[in-house]
Write a protein that holds these residues in place. Structure first.
Motif, PDB file in Angstrom:
ATOM      1  N   TRP A   1      22.987  39.310  32.803  1.00 25.22           N
ATOM      2  CA  TRP A   1      24.321  40.263  33.332  1.00 25.22           C
ATOM      3  C   TRP A   1      23.579  41.651  33.699  1.00 25.22           C
ATOM      4  CZ3 TRP A   1      24.672  44.803  30.780  1.00 25.22           C
ATOM      5  CH2 TRP A   1      24.021  44.754  29.262  1.00 25.22           C
ATOM      6  N   MET A   2      22.597  42.167  33.226  1.00 22.69           N
ATOM      7  CA  MET A   2      21.941  43.525  33.598  1.00 22.69           C
ATOM      8  C   MET A   2      21.757  43.698  35.084  1.00 22.69           C
ATOM      9  SD  MET A   2      19.602  44.529  30.145  1.00 22.69           S
ATOM     10  CE  MET A   2      19.093  45.988  30.844  1.00 22.69           C
ATOM     11  N   THR A   3      21.085  42.696  35.566  1.00 26.42           N
ATOM     12  CA  THR A   3      20.834  42.878  36.993  1.00 26.42           C
ATOM     13  C   THR A   3      21.521  42.318  37.853  1.00 26.42           C
ATOM     14  OG1 THR A   3      19.214  41.044  36.669  1.00 26.42           O
ATOM     15  CG2 THR A   3      18.274  43.312  36.711  1.00 26.42           C
TER      16      THR A   3
ATOM     17  N   GLY B   1      43.418  37.390  45.181  1.00 25.76           N
ATOM     18  CA  GLY B   1      43.584  38.565  46.565  1.00 25.76           C
ATOM     19  C   GLY B   1      42.881  39.640  46.114  1.00 25.76           C
ATOM     20  N   ILE B   2      42.012  40.013  44.986  1.00 21.89           N
ATOM     21  CA  ILE B   2      41.496  41.134  44.531  1.00 21.89           C
ATOM     22  C   ILE B   2      40.192  41.248  45.185  1.00 21.89           C
ATOM     23  CG2 ILE B   2      40.707  42.199  42.622  1.00 21.89           C
ATOM     24  CD1 ILE B   2      42.976  40.696  40.932  1.00 21.89           C
ATOM     25  N   ASP B   3      39.851  42.220  45.862  1.00 18.83           N
ATOM     26  CA  ASP B   3      38.556  42.607  46.377  1.00 18.83           C
ATOM     27  C   ASP B   3      37.317  42.599  45.611  1.00 18.83           C
ATOM     28  OD1 ASP B   3      36.303  43.542  47.955  1.00 18.83           O
ATOM     29  OD2 ASP B   3      37.689  45.113  48.943  1.00 18.83           O
ATOM     30  N   ILE B   4      36.616  41.458  45.614  1.00 23.81           N
ATOM     31  CA  ILE B   4      35.518  41.169  44.499  1.00 23.81           C
ATOM     32  C   ILE B   4      34.234  42.084  44.994  1.00 23.81           C
ATOM     33  CG2 ILE B   4      36.332  39.100  43.608  1.00 23.81           C
ATOM     34  CD1 ILE B   4      34.120  37.807  45.118  1.00 23.81           C
ATOM     35  N   GLU B   5      34.329  42.470  46.297  1.00 24.06           N
ATOM     36  CA  GLU B   5      33.162  43.387  46.771  1.00 24.06           C
ATOM     37  C   GLU B   5      33.351  44.532  46.184  1.00 24.06           C
ATOM     38  OE1 GLU B   5      32.657  43.410  51.246  1.00 24.06           O
ATOM     39  OE2 GLU B   5      31.437  45.110  51.052  1.00 24.06           O
ATOM     40  N   ASP B   6      34.352  45.250  46.140  1.00 25.37           N
ATOM     41  CA  ASP B   6      34.477  46.350  45.224  1.00 25.37           C
ATOM     42  C   ASP B   6      34.312  46.523  43.925  1.00 25.37           C
ATOM     43  OD1 ASP B   6      35.119  47.905  47.280  1.00 25.37           O
ATOM     44  OD2 ASP B   6      37.368  48.200  46.607  1.00 25.37           O
ATOM     45  N   ILE B   7      34.374  45.383  43.347  1.00 23.07           N
ATOM     46  CA  ILE B   7      34.229  45.177  41.937  1.00 23.07           C
ATOM     47  C   ILE B   7      32.563  45.224  41.774  1.00 23.07           C
ATOM     48  CG2 ILE B   7      34.309  43.673  39.910  1.00 23.07           C
ATOM     49  CD1 ILE B   7      36.844  42.666  40.791  1.00 23.07           C
ATOM     50  N   ILE B   8      31.932  44.477  42.517  1.00 27.10           N
ATOM     51  CA  ILE B   8      30.480  44.600  42.335  1.00 27.10           C
ATOM     52  C   ILE B   8      29.941  45.541  42.784  1.00 27.10           C
ATOM     53  CG2 ILE B   8      28.429  43.215  43.331  1.00 27.10           C
ATOM     54  CD1 ILE B   8      29.954  40.753  43.463  1.00 27.10           C
ATOM     55  N   LYS B   9      30.583  46.531  43.795  1.00 23.16           N
ATOM     56  CA  LYS B   9      30.063  47.765  44.078  1.00 23.16           C
ATOM     57  C   LYS B   9      30.261  48.692  42.841  1.00 23.16           C
ATOM     58  CE  LYS B   9      29.308  51.291  47.109  1.00 23.16           C
ATOM     59  NZ  LYS B   9      28.812  52.052  46.355  1.00 23.16           N
ATOM     60  N   GLY B  10      31.186  48.419  42.006  1.00 23.29           N
ATOM     61  CA  GLY B  10      31.606  49.369  40.808  1.00 23.29           C
ATOM     62  C   GLY B  10      30.709  49.081  39.956  1.00 23.29           C
TER      63      GLY B  10
ATOM     64  N   GLY C   1      35.095  46.987  38.001  1.00 21.32           N
ATOM     65  CA  GLY C   1      33.563  46.590  37.903  1.00 21.32           C
ATOM     66  C   GLY C   1      32.782  47.655  36.946  1.00 21.32           C
ATOM     67  N   LYS C   2      32.934  48.923  37.236  1.00 20.47           N
ATOM     68  CA  LYS C   2      32.041  49.964  36.608  1.00 20.47           C
ATOM     69  C   LYS C   2      32.384  49.896  35.105  1.00 20.47           C
ATOM     70  CE  LYS C   2      30.497  54.391  37.715  1.00 20.47           C
ATOM     71  NZ  LYS C   2      30.855  55.558  38.732  1.00 20.47           N
ATOM     72  N   MET C   3      33.702  49.777  34.566  1.00 21.39           N
ATOM     73  CA  MET C   3      34.014  49.745  33.285  1.00 21.39           C
ATOM     74  C   MET C   3      33.344  48.410  32.583  1.00 21.39           C
ATOM     75  SD  MET C   3      37.980  50.614  32.534  1.00 21.39           S
ATOM     76  CE  MET C   3      38.906  49.899  33.756  1.00 21.39           C
ATOM     77  N   VAL C   4      33.398  47.274  33.154  1.00 24.92           N
ATOM     78  CA  VAL C   4      32.747  46.206  32.769  1.00 24.92           C
ATOM     79  C   VAL C   4      31.102  46.544  32.437  1.00 24.92           C
ATOM     80  CG1 VAL C   4      31.906  43.763  33.247  1.00 24.92           C
ATOM     81  CG2 VAL C   4      34.120  44.489  33.649  1.00 24.92           C
ATOM     82  N   TYR C   5      30.613  46.926  33.326  1.00 20.75           N
ATOM     83  CA  TYR C   5      29.119  47.333  33.230  1.00 20.75           C
ATOM     84  C   TYR C   5      29.039  48.395  32.096  1.00 20.75           C
ATOM     85  CZ  TYR C   5      24.218  47.092  34.161  1.00 20.75           C
ATOM     86  OH  TYR C   5      23.018  46.902  33.862  1.00 20.75           O
ATOM     87  N   PHE C   6      29.770  49.389  31.882  1.00 22.62           N
ATOM     88  CA  PHE C   6      29.982  50.531  30.850  1.00 22.62           C
ATOM     89  C   PHE C   6      29.835  49.818  29.708  1.00 22.62           C
ATOM     90  CE2 PHE C   6      32.265  53.200  27.903  1.00 22.62           C
ATOM     91  CZ  PHE C   6      31.642  54.262  28.063  1.00 22.62           C
ATOM     92  N   PHE C   7      30.977  48.955  29.246  1.00 18.83           N
ATOM     93  CA  PHE C   7      31.132  48.404  27.993  1.00 18.83           C
ATOM     94  C   PHE C   7      30.160  47.443  27.517  1.00 18.83           C
ATOM     95  CE2 PHE C   7      35.416  50.140  28.729  1.00 18.83           C
ATOM     96  CZ  PHE C   7      35.582  50.818  27.608  1.00 18.83           C
ATOM     97  N   GLU C   8      29.672  46.764  28.787  1.00 18.02           N
ATOM     98  CA  GLU C   8      28.680  45.704  28.165  1.00 18.02           C
ATOM     99  C   GLU C   8      27.317  46.314  27.704  1.00 18.02           C
ATOM    100  OE1 GLU C   8      29.832  41.786  31.336  1.00 18.02           O
ATOM    101  OE2 GLU C   8      28.443  42.754  31.744  1.00 18.02           O
ATOM    102  N   ARG C   9      26.985  47.335  28.548  1.00 19.52           N
ATOM    103  CA  ARG C   9      25.797  47.996  28.196  1.00 19.52           C
ATOM    104  C   ARG C   9      25.932  48.715  26.966  1.00 19.52           C
ATOM    105  NH1 ARG C   9      20.692  49.853  29.602  1.00 19.52           N
ATOM    106  NH2 ARG C   9      20.458  51.971  29.417  1.00 19.52           N
ATOM    107  N   SER C  10      26.824  49.073  26.673  1.00 20.02           N
ATOM    108  CA  SER C  10      27.145  50.194  25.430  1.00 20.02           C
ATOM    109  C   SER C  10      27.044  49.186  24.394  1.00 20.02           C
ATOM    110  CB  SER C  10      28.513  51.045  25.633  1.00 20.02           C
ATOM    111  OG  SER C  10      28.374  51.787  24.502  1.00 20.02           O
ATOM    112  N   CYS C  11      27.753  48.298  24.549  1.00 23.25           N
ATOM    113  CA  CYS C  11      28.143  47.038  23.415  1.00 23.25           C
ATOM    114  C   CYS C  11      26.315  46.419  23.072  1.00 23.25           C
ATOM    115  CB  CYS C  11      28.842  45.963  23.719  1.00 23.25           C
ATOM    116  SG  CYS C  11      28.998  44.608  22.588  1.00 23.25           S
TER     117      CYS C  11
END
Ligand code: PA5
Length: 423
Positions: A41-43, A217-226, A383-393
């Motif tokens: 998940w990190m990379t 219908g949600i923009d997954i490109e934006d999620i990955i960018k975040g 997307g950014k929150m997901v990464y924030f919480f996963e890494r912090s956890c």
């Protein structure tokens, strides 16, 4: 668009936080060793499979064109991330919006329980609808989705015949292992992969989350960018500036100080399932070897009228983490017929006044309160929150000396359940 962390009401001193530098660096080294084989998940936000990504978009388009309802079958990490994102980003009352006005299929969930009422009523609800199924299970053997898929597949075969039904069934599972993989290959269902080195609760940015999210219908490109920007921003271990590390350090210190429950609180109902996703991420990652903070969730202001008393004056075994959404997309000016205190203000202004008032009242009684400020609700910030919480956890897990990626305890009840079924 950003995420902020405010520890000013946490009761923790800056020196205490900075004193964890060595421990955090050791945790970071453990995280990078990769010996557990669970840190794909990190990379992921930078190294995801491009070919599969475009197939997700195509499949989502086909789903949108061919059905009124997409039923997503999965449980735990194979459901909560998608559910959290879809709830955050969708109209709160999409269920009552006329079908002709909807651009996307309605997304319903199954296989997250074994309730016959739930599944019978689901069958009744989709009787006259065009349906697609998206079944998600990394192992392919989990009881709840396995049963729900069997039931819903029968309905699909009756409705469309086996061949047409097969074109409406989408599978997300392991690349090569498990009965679901075997079935997908045998029946020719379109299938996607949850990479071997990504565990369920870290899998929302794999097709397990992205396919249902894209179909909604949600923009997954934006999620990955975040998430990719999060990977960049939260890299390293600088406790002065890195909010992901500071959140891990604050939780570590509060845990040590005997605060064994973390209450996630949000004042926006759209965030409820994000809170459920947080509960799984932290609960399953930390709760082992007799250690860990128990993650709880309250929906404010609703729960202030049921749990507010306990939080203010009950036994102080907890701390609070407010997921604070700063801007609102829609607002309402409160009419003059309301009580004088509210007249002329907007609902968002009143909601924000409660956020601050409650935090101050609690901090006044020495309850540690952490603020995670999210500037607005958007796919990018999801997307950014997901990464924030996963890494912090993950960092906090290694700081407390446990493996944040396994879940040995989950197997035990499954063994007992099998025994009961055989009796
Ligand atoms: O995080 C986890 O590993 C679990 O919550 C799983 O996601 C959950 O048990 C579902 O497992 P599977 O995807 O194998 O059906």
């Amino acid at each position: 668009m950003n995420i902020g962390l405010d520890l000013s009401r946490s009761g923790l001193g800056e020196e205490e936080i900075l004193s964890l530098r060595g421990k955090l660096q050791a945790a970071e080294r453990d995280l990078h060793k990769g010996e557990e084989g669970f840190n794909g998940w990190m990379t992921l936000p930078e190294e995801y499979d491009r070919e599969e990504y475009y197939r997700i978009l195509e499949a989502a388009d086909r789903i949108k064109k061919s059905c009124d309802v997409l039923i997503v079958i999965g449980i735990g990490g194979s459901y909560l991330g998608a559910k959290a994102c879809i709830e955050m980003m969708s109209h709160s009352f999409s269920a009552v919006i006329e079908e002709s006005k909807r651009k996307e299929p309605m997304i319903l969930f199954a296989g997250q329980n074994i309730s016959p009422n739930y599944h019978r009523e689901l069958l009744e609800a989709v009787e006259d609808k065009d349906v697609c199924l998206c079944v998600i299970s990394k192992s392919g053997t989990t009881a709840e989705p396995n049963i729900a898929f069997a039931v819903l597949k029968e309905m699909m075969y009756e409705k469309y015949g086996r061949k047409e039904a097969g074109k409406r069934i989408f599978v997300v599972t392991d690349r090569s292992k498990g009965t679901l993989r075997e079935e997908a290959d045998r029946e020719g269902y379109e299938s996607f992969v949850i990479p071997e080195d990504i565990g369920g609760r870290y899998s929302v940015l794999t097709p397990a989350g992205l396919l249902p999210i894209a179909a909604a219908g949600i923009d997954i490109e934006d999620i990955i960018k975040g998430a990719a920007d999060g990977a960049e921003e939260f890299r390293g271990t600088d406790l002065n500036t890195n909010i992901c590390c500071r959140y891990a350090a604050a939780r570590y210190l509060l845990d040590k100080a005997g605060k064994k429950i973390e209450i996630y609180e949000c004042y926006e109902p759209k965030m409820y399932f994000f809170g459920e996703w947080l509960k799984q991420l932290f609960g399953e990652s930390e709760g082992k070897e007799g250690k860990g903070i128990f993650p709880a969730l309250l929906q404010f202001t609703t729960d202030l009228h049921s749990m507010g008393q306990f939080i203010q004056e009950g036994s102080q075994i907890f701390f609070e983490t407010v997921i604070n959404i700063e801007k609102t997309e829609k607002d309402i000016r409160i009419p003059d017929t309301a009580a004088p205190a509210f007249r002329g203000k907007t609902m968002h202004q009143v909601n924000m006044a409660v956020v601050k008032g409650v935090a101050e009242a609690h901090a006044d009684d020495k309850i540690p309160v952490i603020f995670i400020d999210i500037s607005e609700i958007s796919p990018y910030l999801f997307g950014k929150m997901v990464y924030f919480f996963e890494r912090s956890c993950a960092l906090k897990g290694y700081m407390m000396g446990i493996n944040p990626f396994d879940q040995p305890g989950v197997e035990k009840y499954k063994a007992f359940m099998k025994e009961k079924l055989n009796e």
